[in-house]
Design a protein around this motif. Structure first.
Motif, mmCIF file in Angstrom:
data_model
loop_
_atom_site.group_PDB
_atom_site.id
_atom_site.type_symbol
_atom_site.label_atom_id
_atom_site.label_comp_id
_atom_site.label_asym_id
_atom_site.label_seq_id
_atom_site.Cartn_x
_atom_site.Cartn_y
_atom_site.Cartn_z
ATOM 1 N N SER A 161 -4.532 5.821 8.356
ATOM 2 C CA SER A 161 -4.241 5.364 9.667
ATOM 3 C C SER A 161 -2.899 5.947 9.789
ATOM 4 O O SER A 161 -2.376 6.096 11.006
ATOM 5 N N VAL A 162 -2.131 6.745 8.733
ATOM 6 C CA VAL A 162 -0.946 7.097 8.952
ATOM 7 C C VAL A 162 -1.021 8.615 9.275
ATOM 8 O O VAL A 162 -0.522 9.120 10.348
ATOM 9 N N CYS A 163 -1.610 9.614 8.544
ATOM 10 C CA CYS A 163 -1.700 10.832 8.756
ATOM 11 C C CYS A 163 -2.960 11.467 9.375
ATOM 12 O O CYS A 163 -3.128 12.729 9.322
ATOM 13 N N LEU A 164 -4.018 10.543 9.343
ATOM 14 C CA LEU A 164 -5.155 10.789 9.977
ATOM 15 C C LEU A 164 -6.202 11.727 8.925
ATOM 16 O O LEU A 164 -6.947 12.418 9.158
ATOM 17 N N SER A 165 -5.756 11.790 7.531
ATOM 18 C CA SER A 165 -6.353 12.539 6.480
ATOM 19 C C SER A 165 -7.749 11.706 6.320
ATOM 20 O O SER A 165 -7.907 10.697 6.578
ATOM 21 N N ILE A 166 -8.593 12.561 5.893
ATOM 22 C CA ILE A 166 -10.231 12.076 5.894
ATOM 23 C C ILE A 166 -10.509 12.343 4.399
ATOM 24 O O ILE A 166 -10.393 13.498 3.826
ATOM 25 N N PHE A 167 -11.169 11.243 3.910
ATOM 26 C CA PHE A 167 -11.898 11.307 2.685
ATOM 27 C C PHE A 167 -13.018 10.926 2.461
ATOM 28 O O PHE A 167 -13.564 9.872 3.242
ATOM 29 N N CYS A 168 -13.778 11.330 1.433
ATOM 30 C CA CYS A 168 -15.080 10.984 1.288
ATOM 31 C C CYS A 168 -15.366 9.677 0.477
ATOM 32 O O CYS A 168 -14.465 9.277 -0.088
ATOM 33 N N LYS A 169 -16.641 9.049 0.332
ATOM 34 C CA LYS A 169 -16.741 8.010 -0.227
ATOM 35 C C LYS A 169 -16.390 7.864 -1.689
ATOM 36 O O LYS A 169 -16.311 6.792 -2.202
ATOM 37 N N ALA A 170 -16.401 9.147 -2.260
ATOM 38 C CA ALA A 170 -15.969 9.152 -3.669
ATOM 39 C C ALA A 170 -14.769 8.945 -4.048
ATOM 40 O O ALA A 170 -14.054 8.460 -4.968
ATOM 41 N N ASN A 171 -13.877 8.710 -2.855
ATOM 42 C CA ASN A 171 -12.327 8.369 -3.127
ATOM 43 C C ASN A 171 -11.934 7.038 -2.610
ATOM 44 O O ASN A 171 -10.983 6.714 -1.846
ATOM 45 N N MET A 172 -13.093 6.168 -2.169
ATOM 46 C CA MET A 172 -12.723 4.964 -1.424
ATOM 47 C C MET A 172 -12.001 3.888 -2.338
ATOM 48 O O MET A 172 -11.412 3.116 -1.544
ATOM 49 N N LYS A 173 -11.766 4.281 -3.479
ATOM 50 C CA LYS A 173 -10.806 3.141 -4.277
ATOM 51 C C LYS A 173 -9.322 3.777 -4.327
ATOM 52 O O LYS A 173 -8.875 3.413 -5.184
ATOM 53 N N LEU A 174 -9.115 4.826 -3.703
ATOM 54 C CA LEU A 174 -7.717 5.333 -3.755
ATOM 55 C C LEU A 174 -6.666 4.447 -3.531
ATOM 56 O O LEU A 174 -6.978 3.707 -2.454
ATOM 57 N N ALA A 175 -5.588 4.196 -4.220
ATOM 58 C CA ALA A 175 -4.486 3.420 -4.191
ATOM 59 C C ALA A 175 -3.678 3.804 -3.016
ATOM 60 O O ALA A 175 -2.944 3.028 -2.360
ATOM 61 N N GLU A 176 -3.475 5.054 -2.641
ATOM 62 C CA GLU A 176 -2.562 5.687 -1.849
ATOM 63 C C GLU A 176 -3.188 6.879 -1.287
ATOM 64 O O GLU A 176 -3.877 7.529 -1.898
ATOM 65 N N CYS A 177 -2.648 7.440 -0.192
ATOM 66 C CA CYS A 177 -2.964 8.582 0.354
ATOM 67 C C CYS A 177 -2.449 9.861 -0.360
ATOM 68 O O CYS A 177 -1.220 9.898 -0.458
ATOM 69 N N PRO A 178 -3.385 10.948 -0.788
ATOM 70 C CA PRO A 178 -2.760 11.847 -1.374
ATOM 71 C C PRO A 178 -1.846 13.001 -0.479
ATOM 72 O O PRO A 178 -1.086 13.565 -1.079
ATOM 73 N N THR A 179 -2.184 12.599 0.926
ATOM 74 C CA THR A 179 -1.546 13.507 1.645
ATOM 75 C C THR A 179 -0.154 13.256 2.088
ATOM 76 O O THR A 179 0.900 13.747 1.999
ATOM 77 N N CYS A 180 0.010 11.700 2.619
ATOM 78 C CA CYS A 180 1.187 11.312 2.781
ATOM 79 C C CYS A 180 1.920 10.328 2.104
ATOM 80 O O CYS A 180 3.014 9.815 2.036
ATOM 81 N N GLY A 181 0.976 9.782 1.084
ATOM 82 C CA GLY A 181 1.541 8.617 0.158
ATOM 83 C C GLY A 181 1.679 7.348 0.667
ATOM 84 O O GLY A 181 2.145 6.327 -0.037
ATOM 85 N N SER A 182 1.109 7.093 1.590
ATOM 86 C CA SER A 182 1.181 5.638 2.261
ATOM 87 C C SER A 182 0.022 4.760 1.428
ATOM 88 O O SER A 182 -0.721 5.478 0.968
ATOM 89 N N VAL A 183 0.644 3.751 1.195
ATOM 90 C CA VAL A 183 -0.317 2.918 0.252
ATOM 91 C C VAL A 183 -1.488 2.156 1.141
ATOM 92 O O VAL A 183 -1.053 1.600 2.325
ATOM 93 N N PHE A 184 -2.579 2.167 0.785
ATOM 94 C CA PHE A 184 -3.820 1.824 1.523
ATOM 95 C C PHE A 184 -3.841 0.123 1.590
ATOM 96 O O PHE A 184 -3.325 -0.472 0.669
ATOM 97 N N LYS A 185 -4.390 -0.428 2.487
ATOM 98 C CA LYS A 185 -4.230 -1.958 2.683
ATOM 99 C C LYS A 185 -5.072 -2.556 1.504
ATOM 100 O O LYS A 185 -4.480 -3.666 1.504
ATOM 101 N N GLN A 186 -5.896 -2.117 1.053
ATOM 102 C CA GLN A 186 -6.495 -2.711 -0.066
ATOM 103 C C GLN A 186 -5.703 -2.989 -1.233
ATOM 104 O O GLN A 186 -5.602 -4.076 -1.719
ATOM 105 N N LYS A 187 -4.811 -2.166 -1.590
ATOM 106 C CA LYS A 187 -3.853 -2.321 -2.734
ATOM 107 C C LYS A 187 -2.706 -3.272 -2.140
ATOM 108 O O LYS A 187 -2.313 -4.139 -2.970
#
Length: 211
Positions: A161-187
């Motif tokens: 939601s910050v940098c609009l980077s798109i990731f596939c379902k294989a990375n649905m459990k990422l703790a943070e965005c690899p592009t901008c480093g924003s922490v995802f809501k689930q974490k």
């Protein structure tokens, strides 16, 4: 106006050809920007530049990000992107380019008569096209994107939601965005729940639980 050529690259272990479409579009946009600044506003008529891409190979998912950057740059500069595809399948990137910038996208069923297509559809300016039956607005546009992690075209995925980077379902459990480093809501939610449960426990309850 000069033409920016995208060279097809293929090696012995790489049967499928790839073209540097983003590099060609970038070069053409730079050329247009330089000459528009020099001549476009000094004449009585405002310049309305167009870029025609003639492509005979498939999309390259790894070029999704730079190609989309070129598309949005062309839209901002009022540059129309046209596309003439020679092949049996449509190209999603060029469909999006023509749709976003108001250009014409065509994929003839037969490659015979390409000169007629170019003279009849692509040589007309943007004002004349409204009077001709060359508009591609009625065609269905493939707006599928490529994921930033594996560069594959996906139907559904996750977006930052910050940098609009798109990731596939294989990375649905990422703790943070690899592009901008924003922490995802689930974490963030998990950390908040853990902190809240720790603060809510009284010393007596903690002691009783330990016993």
């Amino acid at each position: 106006m000069q033409a920016a050529r995208a060279t097809a690259v293929a090696g012995p272990d790489q049967p499928a050809q790839e073209i540097a479409l983003s590099a060609a579009l970038s070069r053409a946009l730079c050329y247009i920007n330089r000459h528009t600044a020099q001549y476009g506003f000094s004449t009585r008529h405002t310049a309305k530049p167009r870029i025609l891409s003639i492509v005979a190979v498939a999309d390259t998912p790894s070029q999704y990000i730079p190609v989309m950057n070129c598309i949005f740059a062309a839209q901002h500069a009022n540059v129309v992107l046209d596309a003439l595809v020679i092949g049996s399948t449509d190209l999603a990137f060029l469909q999006q380019a023509a749709h976003i910038t108001g250009g014409v996208y065509m994929r003839p069923e037969q490659s015979i008569g390409l000169l007629q297509y170019m003279l009849g559809a692509f040589s007309a300016d943007t004002a004349t096209r409204d009077l001709l039956s060359v508009s591609s607005k009625t065609q269905a546009v493939d707006y599928r994107a490529s994921c930033f992690c594996h560069k594959n075209v996906i139907d559904s995925g996750w977006i930052c939601s910050v940098c609009l980077s798109i990731f596939c379902k294989a990375n649905m459990k990422l703790a943070e965005c690899p592009t901008c480093g924003s922490v995802f809501k689930q974490k963030s939610a998990a950390v908040a729940r853990a902190a809240g449960s720790g603060r809510g426990r009284t010393p007596a309850a903690a002691a009783g639980g330990g016993g």
